[in-house]
Write an enzyme that holds these catalytic residues in place. Structure first.
Site, short mmCIF file in Angstrom:
data_model
loop_
_atom_site.label_atom_id
_atom_site.label_comp_id
_atom_site.label_asym_id
_atom_site.label_seq_id
_atom_site.Cartn_x
_atom_site.Cartn_y
_atom_site.Cartn_z
N ASP A 173 0.87 -1.11 0.21
CA ASP A 173 0.08 -0.36 0.01
C ASP A 173 0.90 1.20 0.13
O ASP A 173 2.44 1.27 0.23
CB ASP A 173 -0.78 0.10 1.47
CG ASP A 173 -2.16 0.68 1.28
OD1 ASP A 173 -2.12 1.45 0.19
OD2 ASP A 173 -3.27 0.23 1.83
N GLU A 201 -1.03 1.82 -4.84
CA GLU A 201 -0.48 3.44 -5.00
C GLU A 201 -2.02 3.94 -5.10
O GLU A 201 -2.09 5.12 -5.84
CB GLU A 201 1.24 3.52 -5.38
CG GLU A 201 1.43 3.43 -7.05
CD GLU A 201 0.26 4.13 -8.25
OE1 GLU A 201 -0.21 3.81 -8.93
OE2 GLU A 201 1.06 5.39 -8.63
N TRP A 202 -2.91 3.18 -5.82
CA TRP A 202 -4.00 3.93 -5.73
C TRP A 202 -4.40 4.87 -7.47
O TRP A 202 -4.90 5.26 -8.20
CB TRP A 202 -4.32 5.45 -4.87
CG TRP A 202 -4.68 4.69 -3.72
CD1 TRP A 202 -4.54 3.55 -2.88
CD2 TRP A 202 -3.62 5.09 -2.34
NE1 TRP A 202 -4.36 3.40 -1.97
CE2 TRP A 202 -3.88 4.62 -1.17
CE3 TRP A 202 -3.11 6.42 -2.68
CZ2 TRP A 202 -3.76 4.67 -0.09
CZ3 TRP A 202 -2.59 7.17 -1.36
CH2 TRP A 202 -2.30 6.03 0.02
N GLY A 203 -3.75 4.49 -7.82
CA GLY A 203 -2.99 4.97 -9.59
C GLY A 203 -2.93 6.18 -9.66
O GLY A 203 -2.59 6.93 -10.42
N ASP A 226 -10.23 3.35 -3.68
CA ASP A 226 -10.35 2.55 -3.04
C ASP A 226 -12.42 1.76 -3.55
O ASP A 226 -13.16 3.59 -3.72
CB ASP A 226 -11.09 2.32 -1.48
CG ASP A 226 -9.48 2.32 -0.56
OD1 ASP A 226 -9.03 2.56 -1.66
OD2 ASP A 226 -9.59 1.60 0.23
#
Ligand code: GAL
Length: 394
Positions: A161, A194-196, A217
């Site tokens: 994460d 890394e959430w894009g 998320d």
């Protein structure tokens, strides 16, 4: 003899496999689709969407049992992934990560042994930061020690994460863990989360990741699933054997979407070659949830690599058409109704880019009905729903 398309796809597959092997620093001759990590999108389960921090070793045992009993293992689900909150609040005296002594009393190694005894694999979670999102110890500047611990415990998959990253450059943070994992010698799937934020399709594979989150998320809402879907447009060029776009884990069965919405969610994630990581309670799921998650025809689309991830090919006001070339020359198609009332959606074989044939076999992957058509594929699609087909030139 294979069709021209079949041959083309076979070459495309070989080229992608070799490229992936090279980019991971492995000699191509040492890597075959069989030994490559995540040659097809990973399938499994993760604790986060349903359980958050309320996790313990019993849940993991029971979930592994349920994955086998429910028939999910038989259709390809393999990974049991523990997300955030498995750690003790502090490292041990030698600075090593340790499991929470109450909730994971027997430690991660014992859990991995149990999961392996079921023919499944164990995944774990950390962050490329000083703490996880839930403020547990994480792996920034501890990469080597932590990767060694994961390998020694028998971990098969790491979700990594991005919380508490101290604004340090992303590539170095994700690269440090990739190198540490590789140095252990244990094959560990590396899931970059890394959430894009930094266009991970461009570097995820190069850094050694097998999947990379493309967005923030998901939540168990139609609007959340649809807004993530919209962000997948154009990312298809990055996906291929050994490296997949990850639009986040499944919400199927978590209760805040309708049956039709979950059918659409699962159909679309399959067509996108997304990792199929279930996020519901496998121990208590209903038959209808199980029937969605174990639809073999839809899973076969997800696990097929014909040279391209599915992509959006038409966008109308409330309806869309998504399609994916399959290895055997057929096309998988999702007709998506985003509107508030039922809609008739039609696509032609020509629009799908299929070779002119005059006759096409169409199989509905949800109703299992097969029909033949000269060109048009049409479905009545419920509101917030999808139909899914395989179309094959006769
Ligand atoms: C987020 C991540 C989620 C989940 C959560 C745990 O950053 O995107 O999938 O892992 O952290 O705290």
């Amino acid at each position: 003899m294979p069709s021209r398309h079949g041959l083309h796809s076979a070459f495309a597959l070989l080229a992608t496999v070799l490229a992936a092997a090279c980019s991971q620093g492995t000699a191509p001759s040492a890597t075959s689709p069989k030994t490559m990590l995540a040659a097809t999108p990973p399938m499994g389960w993760n604790s986060w969407n349903k359980f958050g921090c309320k996790i313990d070793e019993n849940l993991i045992h029971e979930t592994a049992d349920a994955m086998v009993k429910s028939g999910m293992k038989a259709v390809g689900y393999q990974y049991i992934n523990i997300d955030d909150c498995w750690m003790a609040k502090t490292r041990d005296a030698r600075g090593n990560l340790q499991a929470d002594p109450t909730r994971f009393e027997h430690g991660i190694k014992a859990l991995a042994d149990y999961v392996h005894s079921k023919g499944l694999k164990l995944g774990i979670y950390s962050s490329a930061g000083t703490a996880t999102c839930e403020k547990y110890p994480a792996s920034l500047d501890h990469e080597i020690a932590d990767a060694n611990a994961f390998a020694a415990w028998g971990v098969d998959y790491l979700k990594y994460d991005n919380c508490n990253n101290q604004k340090r450059p992303f590539f170095a943070r994700y690269d440090a863990m990739a190198k540490a994992l590789r140095a252990t010698g244990r094959p560990i799937v590396y899931s970059i989360c890394e959430w894009g934020e930094n266009n991970p399709g461009e570097w995820g594979r190069r850094v050694g990741g097998q999947l990379w989150r493309t967005t923030g998320d998901i939540s168990d809402r139609w609007s959340s699933m649809i807004s993530i879907l919209d962000k997948q447009v154009g990312l298809e060029k990055y996906a291929g054997p050994g490296g997949w776009n990850d639009p986040d884990m499944l919400e199927v069965g978590n209760g805040r979407m309708t049956y039709d919405e979950y059918v659409a969610h699962f159909s679309l994630w399959a067509l996108l070659n997304a990792p199929l990581i279930a996020g519901n309670d496998l121990r208590t799921m209903s038959d209808s949830t199980r029937s969605i998650l174990t639809n073999k025809d839809v899973i076969a689309v997800n696990q097929d690599w014909g040279g391209m991830q599915g992509a959006r090919i038409r966008k109308d006001t409330d309806t869309q058409v998504w399609a994916k070339p399959m290895r055997d020359g057929s096309k998988a198609v999702v007709l998506l109704n985003r509107g508030e009332r039922p809609a008739t959606i039609t696509v032609t074989a020509t629009e799908l880019g299929m070779r002119a044939s005059g006759s096409y076999a169409v199989r509905d992957l949800w109703t299992k009905v097969s029909t033949t058509t000269p060109d048009r594929i049409t479905a009545q699609v419920p509101k917030h729903g999808a139909a899914m087909f395989i179309v094959r030139a006769k």
